[in-house]
Design a protein around this motif. Structure first.
Motif, PDB file in Angstrom:
ATOM      1  N   LYS A 246       0.845  -1.191   0.000  1.00  0.00           N
ATOM      2  CA  LYS A 246       0.000   0.000   0.000  1.00  0.00           C
ATOM      3  C   LYS A 246       0.884   1.246   0.000  1.00  0.00           C
ATOM      4  O   LYS A 246       1.965   1.252   0.609  1.00  0.00           O
ATOM      5  N   VAL A 247       0.414   2.281  -0.680  1.00  0.00           N
ATOM      6  CA  VAL A 247       1.137   3.546  -0.744  1.00  0.00           C
ATOM      7  C   VAL A 247       0.306   4.616  -0.057  1.00  0.00           C
ATOM      8  O   VAL A 247      -0.889   4.763  -0.335  1.00  0.00           O
ATOM      9  N   TYR A 248       0.931   5.358   0.863  1.00  0.00           N
ATOM     10  CA  TYR A 248       0.284   6.410   1.634  1.00  0.00           C
ATOM     11  C   TYR A 248       0.874   7.753   1.198  1.00  0.00           C
ATOM     12  O   TYR A 248       2.087   7.974   1.320  1.00  0.00           O
ATOM     13  N   CYS A 249       0.023   8.640   0.707  1.00  0.00           N
ATOM     14  CA  CYS A 249       0.456   9.978   0.311  1.00  0.00           C
ATOM     15  C   CYS A 249      -0.047  10.954   1.366  1.00  0.00           C
ATOM     16  O   CYS A 249      -1.244  11.262   1.420  1.00  0.00           O
ATOM     17  N   ALA A 250       0.855  11.434   2.211  1.00  0.00           N
ATOM     18  CA  ALA A 250       0.473  12.288   3.346  1.00  0.00           C
ATOM     19  C   ALA A 250       0.986  13.703   3.138  1.00  0.00           C
ATOM     20  O   ALA A 250       2.147  13.911   2.780  1.00  0.00           O
ATOM     21  N   PHE A 262      -4.018  10.176   1.271  1.00  0.00           N
ATOM     22  CA  PHE A 262      -4.588   9.350   0.217  1.00  0.00           C
ATOM     23  C   PHE A 262      -3.846   8.020   0.213  1.00  0.00           C
ATOM     24  O   PHE A 262      -2.622   7.977   0.135  1.00  0.00           O
ATOM     25  N   VAL A 263      -4.597   6.935   0.332  1.00  0.00           N
ATOM     26  CA  VAL A 263      -4.009   5.594   0.405  1.00  0.00           C
ATOM     27  C   VAL A 263      -4.516   4.781  -0.777  1.00  0.00           C
ATOM     28  O   VAL A 263      -5.710   4.794  -1.090  1.00  0.00           O
ATOM     29  N   TYR A 264      -3.603   4.057  -1.425  1.00  0.00           N
ATOM     30  CA  TYR A 264      -4.031   3.241  -2.554  1.00  0.00           C
ATOM     31  C   TYR A 264      -3.134   2.025  -2.699  1.00  0.00           C
ATOM     32  O   TYR A 264      -2.025   1.956  -2.149  1.00  0.00           O
ATOM     33  N   THR A 265      -3.641   1.051  -3.450  1.00  0.00           N
ATOM     34  CA  THR A 265      -2.874  -0.135  -3.821  1.00  0.00           C
ATOM     35  C   THR A 265      -2.415   0.040  -5.262  1.00  0.00           C
ATOM     36  O   THR A 265      -3.261   0.227  -6.152  1.00  0.00           O
ATOM     37  N   PRO A 266      -1.113   0.049  -5.533  1.00  0.00           N
ATOM     38  CA  PRO A 266      -0.634   0.277  -6.899  1.00  0.00           C
ATOM     39  C   PRO A 266      -1.274  -0.692  -7.903  1.00  0.00           C
ATOM     40  O   PRO A 266      -1.396  -1.884  -7.634  1.00  0.00           O
ATOM     41  N   GLU A 300      -5.435   6.183  -9.974  1.00  0.00           N
ATOM     42  CA  GLU A 300      -6.086   5.843  -8.708  1.00  0.00           C
ATOM     43  C   GLU A 300      -6.779   7.069  -8.102  1.00  0.00           C
ATOM     44  O   GLU A 300      -7.879   6.973  -7.553  1.00  0.00           O
ATOM     45  N   LEU A 301      -6.136   8.222  -8.223  1.00  0.00           N
ATOM     46  CA  LEU A 301      -6.707   9.461  -7.703  1.00  0.00           C
ATOM     47  C   LEU A 301      -7.995   9.819  -8.447  1.00  0.00           C
ATOM     48  O   LEU A 301      -9.016  10.148  -7.836  1.00  0.00           O
ATOM     49  N   ALA A 302      -7.945   9.753  -9.779  1.00  0.00           N
ATOM     50  CA  ALA A 302      -9.119  10.097 -10.588  1.00  0.00           C
ATOM     51  C   ALA A 302     -10.289   9.168 -10.283  1.00  0.00           C
ATOM     52  O   ALA A 302     -11.440   9.607 -10.154  1.00  0.00           O
ATOM     53  N   ALA A 303      -9.982   7.874 -10.123  1.00  0.00           N
ATOM     54  CA  ALA A 303     -11.039   6.903  -9.831  1.00  0.00           C
ATOM     55  C   ALA A 303     -11.635   7.135  -8.441  1.00  0.00           C
ATOM     56  O   ALA A 303     -12.849   7.039  -8.255  1.00  0.00           O
TER      57      ALA A 303
END
Length: 401
Positions: A246-250, A262-266, A300-303
């Protein structure tokens, strides 16, 4: 006047002016005093809790500039606490690259006992002096080489490393293999000696390559920004916990708050199509924060937020309605113009100054500003970009929030 009294009395003064007045204070150790005053002035901005603590000794200037800020150190404490709970153990941690000890002073609070390791003897003395003043009584200071110490240490709940990112000539390095110690080479030992390892790396590093280099052991990537600038890349490694990456953008705003996360799975989202609707008055424009720009997670952001990219390379997004909690800045488009001279003249009526940004555009900000003859500043924001059809547009906007 003693050196300590001089530091207290003059710590808000310009150190260059103080240096010129050294002859007035023969009993003061002026080089030491100026180092401490300069350190305190940096800490007041970067580490306010430390600056407020009487008696703390600050290291040379380079160590102060390179150390973590309070918001990023607090973020690492929160992360350490989450992972200690995840692995079901908050026993002992060791920081193998202690430095000035800012990260250690925070992360150690998540554990029953903690060891600070640093090969620089001067820094060890400073940290040994500072830790009790900061109320840390669970810590042991060890002056040793990180690699040598790692081979002897008992298994830990967490190991922390912030590898040196300068080569023997003092030049900055950003490749994982070029840092000291070499984390890739140490990987088997790190995994053997810890339930999880936290790595602090250069924000310039390609995190995709770092994840590949660490051979499937990275469970989380944290890209941390403060004040719109990407500051740190944190990787959490573990073989105890098996999970999808998981990637966390803080994006941090204060010492204790995360203004956006924003947290997402690549690879979890299919590519989102470019915007197809006509950009016009009252369209909402969204600019991702620095952490998301670094992560490159635009699909991922757009979705996740239902926004449409202007084009694949613009990294700007559009929506017909406001998007609450968007991780970045949002604007309302007031005017749209091409680079046609007559259109430009009409669109720029009444605008004497503006903040200009170029995204996927053939001119630099300086070149565009010169062509538009507009000064910097004000509350107007002009985004120059290129649509999917190759049309160069200026989106003249004002902040929505």
């Amino acid at each position: 006047m003693t050196t300590a009294e001089f530091i207290r009395e003059y710590r808000e003064r310009d150190i260059r002016q103080l240096a010129l007045q050294a002859n007035r204070f023969p009993d003061v150790d002026m080089p030491y005093a100026l180092d401490q005053i300069q350190g305190w002035q940096i800490a007041r901005r970067k580490l306010p809790k430390w600056a407020a603590c009487d008696g703390v000794i600050f290291p040379p200037h380079l160590s102060m500039e390179q150390c973590s800020s309070e918001p990023t150190a607090q973020y690492k404490l929160n992360l350490a606490m989450e992972w200690a709970e995840k692995v079901g153990h908050a026993g002992r941690m060791t920081d193998l690259t202690g430095g000035f000890g800012v990260d250690f002073s925070f992360t150690s609070c998540a554990f029953a006992a903690a060891t600070y390791v640093e090969r620089n003897e001067q820094l060890c003395h400073i940290v040994e002096h500072n830790l009790p003043l900061l109320g840390l009584n669970n810590a042991t200071v060890v002056c040793a080489d990180a690699v040598e110490y790692l081979s002897t240490v008992e298994p830990q709940t967490m190991l922390f490393l912030d590898p040196a990112r300068r080569d023997e000539h003092g030049a900055k390095t950003v490749m994982l293999a070029d840092c000291t110690p070499d984390v890739v080479q140490l990987l088997p030992k790190l995994l053997e000696k810890s339930r999880f390892t936290m790595l602090k790396l250069s924000p310039m590093l390609d995190w995709h390559k770092a994840v590949d280099d660490l051979q499937g052991t990275v469970r989380e990537v944290h890209i941390v920004s403060v004040g719109g600038e990407c500051k740190e890349l944190l990787l959490v490694l573990s073989t105890v916990v098996e999970s999808e990456l998981k990637v966390y953008c803080a994006d941090l705003s204060t010492a204790s708050d995360t203004s956006s996360l924003f947290v997402y799975t690549p690879g979890s989202s299919a590519p989102v199509a470019n915007s197809t609707f006509n950009i016009q008055h009252s369209t909402f424009l969204h600019e991702p924060n620095a952490s998301i720009m670094k992560a490159g997670c635009f699909d991922e952001l757009a979705a996740a937020y239902g926004v449409s990219p202007v084009s694949r390379n613009s990294h700007l997004f559009l929506s017909d309605e406001p998007v609450e909690d968007f991780p970045g800045r949002s604007f309302v488009v007031e005017r749209v113009t091409t680079m046609n001279k007559s259109e430009l003249r009409k669109a720029l009526v009444g605008i004497e100054k503006a903040n200009i940004a170029t995204r996927n555009f053939p001119l630099t900000v300086a070149e565009l500003r010169k062509r538009l003859k507009i000064k910097d500043g004000g509350d107007v924001y002009i985004f120059a970009t290129t649509t999917a059809e190759g049309e160069h547009l200026l989106l003249i906007s004002r902040k929505y929030r």
